[in-house]
Design an enzyme around this catalytic site. Structure first.
Site, PDB file in Angstrom:
ATOM      1  CD  GLU A  24      32.788 -13.867  26.772  1.00  0.00           C
ATOM      2  OE1 GLU A  24      32.608 -12.646  26.957  1.00  0.00           O
ATOM      3  OE2 GLU A  24      31.950 -14.718  27.064  1.00  0.00           O
ATOM      4  NE  ARG A  28      29.692 -13.943  33.511  1.00  0.00           N
ATOM      5  CZ  ARG A  28      28.822 -13.036  33.050  1.00  0.00           C
ATOM      6  NH1 ARG A  28      28.139 -13.286  31.954  1.00  0.00           N
ATOM      7  NH2 ARG A  28      28.639 -11.893  33.664  1.00  0.00           N
ATOM      8  CG  HIS A  56      29.174 -11.529  26.830  1.00  0.00           C
ATOM      9  ND1 HIS A  56      30.095 -12.002  27.728  1.00  0.00           N
ATOM     10  CD2 HIS A  56      28.066 -11.243  27.565  1.00  0.00           C
ATOM     11  CE1 HIS A  56      29.574 -11.989  28.948  1.00  0.00           C
ATOM     12  NE2 HIS A  56      28.335 -11.545  28.872  1.00  0.00           N
TER      13      HIS A  56
HETATM   14  P1  NAD Z   1      20.467 -15.581  39.577  1.00  0.00           P
HETATM   15  O1  NAD Z   1      21.444 -15.494  40.695  1.00  0.00           O
HETATM   16  O2  NAD Z   1      19.133 -14.938  39.733  1.00  0.00           O
HETATM   17  O3  NAD Z   1      20.223 -17.111  39.194  1.00  0.00           O
HETATM   18  C1  NAD Z   1      21.245 -18.053  39.110  1.00  0.00           C
HETATM   19  C2  NAD Z   1      20.688 -19.360  39.646  1.00  0.00           C
HETATM   20  O4  NAD Z   1      21.666 -20.372  39.416  1.00  0.00           O
HETATM   21  C3  NAD Z   1      20.388 -19.340  41.157  1.00  0.00           C
HETATM   22  O5  NAD Z   1      19.054 -19.661  41.405  1.00  0.00           O
HETATM   23  C4  NAD Z   1      21.336 -20.388  41.714  1.00  0.00           C
HETATM   24  O6  NAD Z   1      20.785 -21.128  42.800  1.00  0.00           O
HETATM   25  C5  NAD Z   1      21.532 -21.292  40.503  1.00  0.00           C
HETATM   26  N1  NAD Z   1      22.699 -22.143  40.601  1.00  0.00           N
HETATM   27  C6  NAD Z   1      23.871 -21.901  41.219  1.00  0.00           C
HETATM   28  N2  NAD Z   1      24.667 -22.981  41.098  1.00  0.00           N
HETATM   29  C7  NAD Z   1      23.982 -23.910  40.398  1.00  0.00           C
HETATM   30  C8  NAD Z   1      24.273 -25.229  39.962  1.00  0.00           C
HETATM   31  N3  NAD Z   1      25.438 -25.819  40.235  1.00  0.00           N
HETATM   32  N4  NAD Z   1      23.334 -25.876  39.239  1.00  0.00           N
HETATM   33  C9  NAD Z   1      22.148 -25.304  38.944  1.00  0.00           C
HETATM   34  N5  NAD Z   1      21.795 -24.063  39.363  1.00  0.00           N
HETATM   35  C10 NAD Z   1      22.719 -23.384  40.068  1.00  0.00           C
HETATM   36  O7  NAD Z   1      21.240 -15.007  38.300  1.00  0.00           O
HETATM   37  P2  NAD Z   1      20.585 -14.487  36.930  1.00  0.00           P
HETATM   38  O8  NAD Z   1      20.383 -13.020  37.002  1.00  0.00           O
HETATM   39  O9  NAD Z   1      19.453 -15.374  36.577  1.00  0.00           O
HETATM   40  O10 NAD Z   1      21.814 -14.735  35.929  1.00  0.00           O
HETATM   41  C11 NAD Z   1      22.175 -16.048  35.519  1.00  0.00           C
HETATM   42  C12 NAD Z   1      23.441 -16.024  34.699  1.00  0.00           C
HETATM   43  O11 NAD Z   1      23.292 -15.215  33.534  1.00  0.00           O
HETATM   44  C13 NAD Z   1      24.662 -15.451  35.421  1.00  0.00           C
HETATM   45  O12 NAD Z   1      25.758 -16.283  35.177  1.00  0.00           O
HETATM   46  C14 NAD Z   1      24.932 -14.169  34.725  1.00  0.00           C
HETATM   47  O13 NAD Z   1      26.306 -13.840  34.772  1.00  0.00           O
HETATM   48  C15 NAD Z   1      24.476 -14.495  33.318  1.00  0.00           C
HETATM   49  N6  NAD Z   1      24.221 -13.291  32.539  1.00  0.00           N
HETATM   50  C16 NAD Z   1      24.651 -13.241  31.241  1.00  0.00           C
HETATM   51  C17 NAD Z   1      24.452 -12.099  30.489  1.00  0.00           C
HETATM   52  C18 NAD Z   1      24.894 -12.016  29.056  1.00  0.00           C
HETATM   53  O14 NAD Z   1      25.215 -10.933  28.603  1.00  0.00           O
HETATM   54  N7  NAD Z   1      24.881 -13.106  28.317  1.00  0.00           N
HETATM   55  C19 NAD Z   1      23.800 -10.992  31.057  1.00  0.00           C
HETATM   56  C20 NAD Z   1      23.330 -11.093  32.358  1.00  0.00           C
HETATM   57  C21 NAD Z   1      23.549 -12.243  33.097  1.00  0.00           C
END
Ligand code: NAD
Length: 301
Positions: free
Chosen positions: A256, A227, A275
């Protein structure tokens, strides 16, 4: 039978599933803001991706609204607290686009290491810059994964095949296959490549900023497909200019769409995508179908 409104296009397979279950589906991508507020009262379900802002106002206007469905992961465009207070269920499809984002992340790491953008641009400009385009191998590099959830672990799994040493930082996850979990400071000091896979929260906002970026070894690569806002762009630009960060690959931004005149667009050391992390045919079909199934089940209960 329920009336379902879709305001951000989702894959046809998901729409078909909702219709087969006997529901009335209306697709209106133009209905945003006030227009959506005007019409939402007639629907029990609202389906969005990331473009529709589902504000408190819209939720309150949804007198018959039972479910808000998000085809995808992030819920940043939905006022989840207000929905909860109003008894409206919010559902998403967390795992549907994990592979898509993980593959883009690996592609970005490789593109940075081999200067693929500069190489391609130079060819299109009629040049043959072979000597200037000496890259580096991914093999043997230390990669730091910040956020070791679904996507972080999927990235680690793929990087293992490249022979990387993989460090991870996550305050919640205790164990992750192929990842050595370490404190954030250790990860930053030891990683030649850092990739972010955390949600945007109070704790993660500007997680990479001047003081944390300065811990990275000189010449590091930074990748963000999580993000915008997790990296302070202003500080990143400074570190790119001094060469402390050799290359940054970004799919997400603090604002964005990224403004046309944003300085990131002018930096020769960045690889930028609009994105597109979740934008694969397979990911979008998976997200639409998973969401449609969840909604059909919820409407039965
Ligand atoms: P997820 O919930 O499975 O994993 C996120 C992890 O981040 C969790 O394990 C959580 O404990 C950890 N976390 C939270 N706070 C933290 C911190 N301060 N330091 C380190 N780790 C921390 O989520 P996911 O499905 O793996 O998605 C991860 C990210 O990818 C999300 O932000 C999501 O919005 C983003 N995403 C982006 C796109 C894109 O189009 N680029 C698409 C899908 C998801």
């Amino acid at each position: 039978m329920a009336r379902i409104l879709i305001t951000d296009p989702i894959a046809e397979e998901g729409v078909a599933l909702l219709k087969q279950a006997g529901h009335e589906v209306v697709v209106q991508p133009e209905w945003k803001g006030n227009l959506l507020k005007e019409h939402i009262g007639a629907y029990e379900v609202l389906i969005v991706r990331s473009a529709t802002r589902v504000t408190a106002d819209i939720l309150r206007a949804g007198k018959h609204l039972r479910i808000v469905g998000r085809a995808g992961v992030g819920l940043d465009n939905i006022d989840v607290d207000t929905a909860r207070k109003l008894g409206i269920q919010v559902v998403n499809t967390p795992g549907a686009t994990t592979i898509a984002v993980a593959e883009l992340t690996v592609a970005m790491i490789l593109a940075c290491l081999r200067h693929l953008c500069a190489a391609h641009a130079s060819m299109q400009q009629g040049r043959w810059d072979k000597k200037a385009l000496k890259g580096a191998e991914l093999y043997g590099k230390t990669v730091g994964i910040i956020g070791c959830g679904r996507i972080g672990q999927a990235v680690a799994q793929r990087l293992q095949a490249f022979g990387c040493r993989i460090l991870g930082y996550d305050p919640v996850v205790q164990e992750a296959p192929g990842i050595r979990l370490v404190p954030l400071e250790t990860l930053l000091r030891e990683s030649q490549i850092v990739t972010l896979h955390v949600p945007l929260t109070e704790e993660t906002r500007h997680l990479l900023r001047r003081d944390t970026l300065s811990l990275l070894p000189r010449g590091a690569i930074v990748v963000n497909t999580a993000r915008g806002g997790v990296i302070k762009e202003e500080d990143l630009l400074e570190f790119l200019e001094t060469g402390h960060i050799a290359c940054a690959a970004l799919d997400v931004y603090e604002a964005e769409p990224l403004p046309p005149d944003h300085p990131l667009r002018r930096s020769p050391k960045v690889l930028l995508t609009p994105h597109i992390g979740a934008q694969t045919r397979e990911g979008q079909v998976r997200a639409a179908v998973d969401l449609a199934r969840k909604i059909v089940d919820l409407l039965k209960s």
